[in-house]
Every structure is written in C-alpha cells, then in structure tokens.
Design a protein around this motif. Structure first.
Motif, PDB file in Angstrom:
ATOM      1  N   LEU A 108       0.816  -1.221   0.000  1.00  0.00           N
ATOM      2  CA  LEU A 108       0.000   0.000   0.000  1.00  0.00           C
ATOM      3  C   LEU A 108       0.849   1.270   0.000  1.00  0.00           C
ATOM      4  O   LEU A 108       0.346   2.362  -0.224  1.00  0.00           O
ATOM      5  N   CYS A 152      -4.067   5.039   4.555  1.00  0.00           N
ATOM      6  CA  CYS A 152      -4.783   4.898   3.278  1.00  0.00           C
ATOM      7  C   CYS A 152      -6.265   5.207   3.438  1.00  0.00           C
ATOM      8  O   CYS A 152      -6.888   5.782   2.546  1.00  0.00           O
ATOM      9  N   CYS A 153      -6.820   4.812   4.566  1.00  0.00           N
ATOM     10  CA  CYS A 153      -8.261   4.933   4.772  1.00  0.00           C
ATOM     11  C   CYS A 153      -8.737   6.361   5.019  1.00  0.00           C
ATOM     12  O   CYS A 153      -9.922   6.595   5.239  1.00  0.00           O
ATOM     13  N   GLY A 209      -8.473   5.377  -0.944  1.00  0.00           N
ATOM     14  CA  GLY A 209      -7.571   4.597  -0.109  1.00  0.00           C
ATOM     15  C   GLY A 209      -8.272   3.425   0.563  1.00  0.00           C
ATOM     16  O   GLY A 209      -7.713   2.327   0.672  1.00  0.00           O
ATOM     17  N   GLN A 215      -8.524   0.871  -1.981  1.00  0.00           N
ATOM     18  CA  GLN A 215      -7.212   0.266  -2.217  1.00  0.00           C
ATOM     19  C   GLN A 215      -6.929  -0.814  -1.164  1.00  0.00           C
ATOM     20  O   GLN A 215      -6.453  -1.910  -1.488  1.00  0.00           O
TER      21      GLN A 215
END
Length: 145
Positions: free
Chosen positions: A90, A97-98, A103, A106
C-alpha cells in the motif's frame, strides 16, 4: 449509485464498532471521515444523511473491515496491528490509506486479493496472510502487514 436500505444510524453504529475494534480513537475515526471529532460525536446517534460523502466512506470502511475479519480469521489483535503498521503493497499503513475513499478501496482490493489467493490455493487465510506479509516486508515472519 444505488440507494441503500441501511438506516443511517445503523451504518454509524457499524462504523463505530469497526473503528473501535481496530483500536482507533474518535479522533482517528474523524480523520478517516474527514470531519472534526465534534461533528462525528454529534452524529453518533442519528448518523449521516445517505447522500453525504461521510456516509459513503462509512459504508466502504465497514466493507473493508469485514474483509479484514475474513482474512484475519477474526483475530482482533492481529487486525489492530495490521491496520496500524506500514504496508509495502500500500506504500502506507492501512490506517493512513483509509483517510480517503480511494484509499479505503485500495485496502479493500488488497484484502480481496489475499482472500482470493487463499481460496485458489485452498489455504487458510492465515497461511496466505503469512506469505503476503513475508513478501511485503522483506521476509520477516508474521501475518499480513
């Protein structure tokens, strides 16, 4: 986009359960939604309108959380570690990412690929998770990180 049958309060409660199970605080959950901690606290009982970005991010996060449960075989301590640690695949921690909807997707895509590999190889999720961990962190032993 389709209309959901999930009441906004139910989605917010599920989101709250998910972020708390991952060891996140209210302030970190508000980062994920891109709002203030106060705004998140004020909507805890009623939830966000179903047309808002916050509601859509909550749904995506809940889906990602359920994939993580599946891949980790429900091991909360493992899920908490994995979510917080840097992941080479990632290029960030899953938590970082979140913070965007893309994200979250992903992270979900990564978890789907782990799940699919385990199904194709007829391995337990933890076995495939250990292989993914080893491949993404330079051969260290452990689970999906």
């Amino acid at each position: 986009m389709y209309k959901t049958l999930f009441p906004t309060s139910v989605v917010t409660k599920a989101f709250t359960w998910a972020y708390q199970e991952l060891g996140l605080e209210l302030s970190q959950a508000s980062e994920i939604l891109g709002i203030s901690s106060t705004s998140l606290a004020q909507t805890t009982l009623l939830g966000f309108e179903s047309s808002t970005p916050e509601y859509k991010k909550q749904l995506a996060f809940i889906r990602m959380y359920h994939l993580l449960i599946s891949v980790s075989e429900g091991d909360t301590a493992y899920m908490t570690r994995w979510f917080a640690q840097f992941n080479i695949a990632l290029e960030a921690s899953p938590f970082d990412c979140c913070k965007t909807h893309e994200g979250i997707e992903q992270v979900s895509d990564l978890l789907r690929s782990v799940k699919l590999r385990s199904e194709l190889n007829h391995e337990s999720y933890s076995a495939i998770g250990e292989k993914l961990f080893a491949s993404t962190l330079g051969g260290e032993r452990g689970r999906v990180h």
